[in-house]
Design a protein around this motif. Structure first.
Motif, mmCIF file in Angstrom:
data_model
loop_
_atom_site.group_PDB
_atom_site.id
_atom_site.type_symbol
_atom_site.label_atom_id
_atom_site.label_comp_id
_atom_site.label_asym_id
_atom_site.label_seq_id
_atom_site.Cartn_x
_atom_site.Cartn_y
_atom_site.Cartn_z
ATOM 1 N N PHE A 1 0.839 -1.198 0.000
ATOM 2 C CA PHE A 1 0.000 0.000 0.000
ATOM 3 C C PHE A 1 0.871 1.243 0.000
ATOM 4 O O PHE A 1 1.912 1.285 0.655
ATOM 5 C CB PHE A 1 -0.904 0.025 1.243
ATOM 6 C CG PHE A 1 -1.831 -1.147 1.319
ATOM 7 C CD1 PHE A 1 -2.811 -1.352 0.352
ATOM 8 C CD2 PHE A 1 -1.736 -2.054 2.373
ATOM 9 C CE1 PHE A 1 -3.674 -2.441 0.433
ATOM 10 C CE2 PHE A 1 -2.597 -3.145 2.448
ATOM 11 C CZ PHE A 1 -3.562 -3.335 1.477
ATOM 12 N N ALA A 2 0.414 2.267 -0.708
ATOM 13 C CA ALA A 2 1.141 3.536 -0.735
ATOM 14 C C ALA A 2 0.132 4.675 -0.636
ATOM 15 O O ALA A 2 -1.060 4.454 -0.403
ATOM 16 C CB ALA A 2 1.971 3.639 -2.012
ATOM 17 N N ASN A 3 0.614 5.883 -0.826
ATOM 18 C CA ASN A 3 -0.263 7.057 -0.748
ATOM 19 C C ASN A 3 -1.445 6.904 -1.714
ATOM 20 O O ASN A 3 -1.254 6.739 -2.920
ATOM 21 C CB ASN A 3 0.557 8.309 -1.105
ATOM 22 C CG ASN A 3 -0.209 9.587 -0.820
ATOM 23 O OD1 ASN A 3 -1.416 9.653 -1.043
ATOM 24 N ND2 ASN A 3 0.496 10.583 -0.329
ATOM 25 N N PRO A 4 -2.651 6.959 -1.201
ATOM 26 C CA PRO A 4 -3.819 6.687 -2.047
ATOM 27 C C PRO A 4 -4.037 7.713 -3.165
ATOM 28 O O PRO A 4 -4.850 7.478 -4.066
ATOM 29 C CB PRO A 4 -4.990 6.693 -1.060
ATOM 30 C CG PRO A 4 -4.493 7.322 0.185
ATOM 31 C CD PRO A 4 -3.014 7.147 0.212
ATOM 32 N N GLU B 1 -8.593 1.745 -3.124
ATOM 33 C CA GLU B 1 -9.681 0.756 -3.071
ATOM 34 C C GLU B 1 -10.103 0.455 -1.642
ATOM 35 O O GLU B 1 -11.291 0.323 -1.347
ATOM 36 C CB GLU B 1 -9.246 -0.550 -3.752
ATOM 37 C CG GLU B 1 -9.426 -0.531 -5.259
ATOM 38 C CD GLU B 1 -8.728 -1.706 -5.937
ATOM 39 O OE1 GLU B 1 -8.640 -2.795 -5.314
ATOM 40 O OE2 GLU B 1 -8.254 -1.520 -7.070
ATOM 41 N N LEU B 2 -9.087 0.331 -0.773
ATOM 42 C CA LEU B 2 -9.387 0.083 0.642
ATOM 43 C C LEU B 2 -10.242 1.211 1.213
ATOM 44 O O LEU B 2 -11.207 0.977 1.935
ATOM 45 C CB LEU B 2 -8.081 0.041 1.442
ATOM 46 C CG LEU B 2 -7.447 -1.305 1.722
ATOM 47 C CD1 LEU B 2 -6.147 -1.094 2.488
ATOM 48 C CD2 LEU B 2 -8.385 -2.184 2.541
ATOM 49 N N ILE C 1 -8.375 4.157 8.771
ATOM 50 C CA ILE C 1 -9.643 4.114 8.039
ATOM 51 C C ILE C 1 -10.139 2.668 7.934
ATOM 52 O O ILE C 1 -11.326 2.379 8.130
ATOM 53 C CB ILE C 1 -9.495 4.782 6.643
ATOM 54 C CG1 ILE C 1 -9.328 6.297 6.827
ATOM 55 C CG2 ILE C 1 -10.689 4.465 5.750
ATOM 56 C CD1 ILE C 1 -8.984 7.058 5.554
ATOM 57 N N ALA C 2 -9.204 1.752 7.660
ATOM 58 C CA ALA C 2 -9.592 0.337 7.586
ATOM 59 C C ALA C 2 -10.052 -0.166 8.949
ATOM 60 O O ALA C 2 -10.991 -0.976 9.046
ATOM 61 C CB ALA C 2 -8.417 -0.498 7.074
ATOM 62 N N GLY C 3 -9.409 0.319 10.015
ATOM 63 C CA GLY C 3 -9.815 -0.056 11.374
ATOM 64 C C GLY C 3 -11.212 0.447 11.686
ATOM 65 O O GLY C 3 -12.043 -0.277 12.241
ATOM 66 N N LEU C 4 -11.472 1.683 11.303
ATOM 67 C CA LEU C 4 -12.810 2.260 11.496
ATOM 68 C C LEU C 4 -13.868 1.443 10.759
ATOM 69 O O LEU C 4 -14.938 1.142 11.303
ATOM 70 C CB LEU C 4 -12.818 3.719 11.004
ATOM 71 C CG LEU C 4 -14.175 4.353 10.704
ATOM 72 C CD1 LEU C 4 -14.995 4.511 11.984
ATOM 73 C CD2 LEU C 4 -13.998 5.722 10.044
ATOM 74 N N ALA C 5 -13.550 1.059 9.510
ATOM 75 C CA ALA C 5 -14.525 0.315 8.711
ATOM 76 C C ALA C 5 -14.839 -1.028 9.357
ATOM 77 O O ALA C 5 -15.996 -1.447 9.422
ATOM 78 C CB ALA C 5 -13.991 0.111 7.298
#
Lengths: 391, 144
Positions: free
Chosen positions: A37-40, A52-53, A246-250
Motif C-alpha cells: 500500500f502507498a499514498n492513495p 480501493e481500501l 480508516i480500515a480499522g474504522l470500517a
C-alpha cells in the motif's frame, strides 16, 4: 502483587480496541511496510490498492448510518468533525443545547458566541422540540441547529428527528447537525430517519482506534473545510488519508452494525445495577433517565460524597468509572451537563457515571454491588456534609 | 485496564496513580478521622472552612490541654487530596503547641505528602485554614 479483579465500567470514555479491528490494522500496516500500500493519491498500483481500501471503508461506514458513500468524510475524530461544523457557521445563528460535548461548545463560544442560542434541557437532560421554531424574522433564524443524539455523561436520547422537523424550512435552509459519538453502535442511527444534514462520530467508542472519525455531510449541503491544502476527501478535508486507521474504522463499523442487537442484554445489566444501587444505598440521585436512555449508561449522584474520592476508592478495588466532579477535572469545574440538568454543584460533584460494554457480565455488576455500599458509607462517615438534603 | 486488553502483550507496569504513594496511603487509610456522629466527640475547639458547592469542606476538632493539641479529629468532604491533606495535617499537629501547629502551612503539608498535583495545592491550603480557624475559635473563647 495478587491478581485483582479489573472491571472496566468506563466504556463511554472509550471501548477497548476490538481484536478483529487490531488484526485488520496489523494486516494493513504490514502492507504499508512491504509496499503493498502507498499514498492513495498516487496513480501506480500500490496507491490504487490504498484507494480501493478507502473506497470500501467509505461504503462500510455509510451502511452504518444509512448514508451514501460520497457523503462520508474521514476526519481525525469526533472533535474534528464537530469543530469543522461549528467553524463553518462562524458569526451565524446557531442553536444548540447546553449539554453538548465541549468540542461543540468551545468552538461555538469562539466563533459564534453572539448570535447562538442554548435551548434549555429538563432535569433528565432532554430538549423539547417545541422550543425550536422558525423565527419569522430571517435574521434570527438559525443557519445551524446542532443537537446530540445521546448525551455522553447521562445517556439521555434527544428527539433529534422531531427537532429537525420543527426547524426544517425550504425558505431558510437551516442545516441540522447531530453528534452521535456516544449513540453510534448502541442504538440505530439512520440519517434519513433522523432527518439530519450533518453528523459526527469517532471510531474509538465502537472498538475502533482513536484518531479517526467521520463527518457525514448530506449531498448538496456544503460545509467549509477546516483543513485545506490538498484535494483529499474531494476537497472537503485536506491531508493524506490514514489507510490503516480508516480500515480499522470500517471494521469497527461493520462489527457495530452486527452487534446492535446485543445491547438489550447490556441494558438488563445496567437496570440491575440501578435497582441494586437504589435498594442498597440511601440518598442517591438518579441523573440518567429511566426511559429514553442509552442501554449502557447509568449516572447517579451520591449525596455528601465528592466523586473523585469515590472514583479513586473504586479504582483501588479494580473498578473503573468516571465522575462529573470538579475535583476530577483539570479545570476544577463541575460537569456542565449536571449543572444544566440540576443546576446544583453539590449534585455534580457527587456524580458518578457507570458505562457498560458488551463484555460486561452479571458477575461484574454483582461485584460492584458487593463493594460500592461499603465505600459510600466510609466516605459519608468521613464527610462534613449531612445526607438527606436532596434524596 | 479493560479485561479484553489483558491478553495483549503489553508489559506489566506499576499501577499508575495520579497521586504520590503517601497521598494514596493517607487517602485509603486516613488517620484520626472522626467516625460518624461528631457530637459524641468531646472537644475544646473546632473550625470549618470550605463549601460543598466548591467541592471541598473540612472541619478540625481539637482537644487542647496546656496550650498543646492533645488529640485531633477531622471530617472532610472532598477529593482524595483533600482527605489526604487533612489526614496528614492531623498527624503533623498532634502533641504540638498551638503556635507550633499554626506554623505547619500548606508547604509543609504538601512536602509531607510527597507533593500534590499543581491544581490540587489548594487542598493543603484548606487543611491549614481549618486548623487556624479552630485555634482562633479556641483563643477567642478563652478571652471571653
Amino acid at each position: 502483587m495478587t491478581a485483582k479483579k479489573q472491571i472496566y465500567l468506563d466504556y463511554a470514555a472509550g471501548a477497548p480496541l476490538d481484536p478483529e479491528v487490531k488484526a485488520q490494522m496489523e494486516r494493513i500496516s504490514e502492507g504499508l511496510v512491504s509496499g503493498e500500500f502507498a499514498n492513495p493519491s498516487a496513480l501506480y498500483a500500490a496507491g490504487q490498492r490504498s484507494r480501493e481500501l478507502i473506497d470500501a471503508a467509505r461504503t462500510e461506514v455509510a451502511l452504518l448510518i444509512n448514508a451514501q458513500p460520497s457523503e462520508i468524510i474521514f476526519t481525525s475524530g469526533g472533535t474534528e468533525s464537530n469543530n469543522t461544523v461549528i467553524q463553518a457557521f462562524a458569526r451565524q445563528v446557531i442553536w444548540t443545547t447546553p449539554i453538548e460535548h465541549p468540542s461543540i461548545l468551545e468552538p461555538l463560544r469562539k466563533f459564534a458566541r453572539q448570535k447562538s442560542r442554548f435551548v434549555p434541557v429538563d432535569a433528565e437532560g432532554r430538549v423539547s422540540p417545541k422550543n425550536f421554531y422558525r423565527d419569522p424574522n430571517p435574521k434570527y433564524c438559525p443557519s445551524l441547529v446542532s443537537v446530540m443524539l445521546a448525551n455522553n455523561e447521562i445517556g439521555t436520547i434527544e428527539p433529534v428527528r422531531e427537532v429537525s422537523m420543527k426547524c426544517r424550512s425550504p425558505k431558510y435552509k437551516t442545516l441540522i447537525h447531530t453528534d452521535v459519538t456516544q449513540a453510534i453502535g448502541k442504538i440505530p442511527v439512520d440519517v434519513n430517519e433522523l432527518k439530519v444534514d450533518l453528523l459526527s462520530f469517532s471510531a474509538h467508542k465502537i472498538g475502533g482506534p482513536a484518531g479517526i472519525g467521520v463527518l457525514y455531510v448530506r449531498k448538496n449541503a456544503h460545509v467549509r473545510p477546516l483543513l485545506s491544502g490538498g484535494n483529499q476527501e474531494r476537497g472537503r478535508r485536506a491531508g493524506t488519508e490514514n489507510v490503516m486507521l480508516i480500515a480499522g474504522l470500517a471494521k469497527a463499523a461493520k462489527l457495530a452494525r452486527a452487534r446492535l442487537v446485543d445491547w438489550g442484554k447490556v441494558a438488563e445489566f445496567r437496570d440491575e445495577l440501578r435497582s441494586g444501587i437504589l435498594k442498597e444505598i440511601p440518598h442517591v440521585i438518579l441523573n440518567s433517565p429511566k426511559e429514553g436512555c442509552l442501554p449502557n449508561i447509568l449516572n447517579v449522584s451520591f449525596e455528601a460524597i465528592e466523586g473523585e474520592a469515590l472514583q479513586l476508592m473504586l479504582d483501588e478495588v479494580g473498578i473503573a468509572v468516571s465522575t462529573g466532579s470538579a475535583c476530577a477535572s483539570s479545570k476544577l469545574e463541575p460537569s456542565h451537563v449536571i449543572m444544566a440538568t440540576r443546576n446544583n454543584a453539590e449534585i455534580a460533584h457527587g456524580s458518578v457515571r457507570f458505562s457498560l460494554g458488551l463484555d460486561t457480565t452479571a458477575e461484574d455488576i454483582q461485584y460492584v454491588m458487593e463493594v460500592l455500599p461499603g465505600i459510600v458509607k466510609k466516605l459519608r462517615d468521613m464527610s462534613t456534609v449531612k445526607v438527606g438534603k436532596y434524596a | 485496564m479493560p479485561k479484553s486488553l489483558n491478553d495483549q502483550q503489553c508489559e506489566p507496569s506499576p499501577k499508575p496513580f495520579v497521586y504520590s504513594e503517601i497521598v494514596k496511603e493517607h487517602f485509603l487509610n486516613p488517620r484520626n478521622f472522626l467516625m460518624g456522629d461528631e457530637s459524641k466527640y468531646q472537644r475544646d475547639a473546632e473550625g470549618t472552612v470550605g463549601n460543598p458547592v466548591c467541592g471541598d469542606q473540612m472541619t478540625m476538632y481539637l482537644q487542647i490541654e496546656d496550650d498543646k493539641i492533645r488529640d485531633v479529629r477531622w471530617k472532610t468532604y472532598g477529593c482524595a487530596s483533600a482527605i489526604a491533606s487533612t489526614s496528614a495535617l492531623s498527624e503533623l499537629i498532634k502533641g504540638k503547641t498551638l503556635d507550633e501547629a499554626l506554623k505547619i502551612g500548606p508547604k509543609e503539608i504538601t512536602e509531607f505528602l510527597g507533593g500534590l498535583p499543581e491544581h490540587k495545592f489548594h487542598c493543603s491550603v484548606l487543611g491549614h485554614e481549618a486548623l487556624a480557624e479552630a485555634i482562633n475559635n479556641y483563643r477567642s473563647k478563652l478571652q471571653k
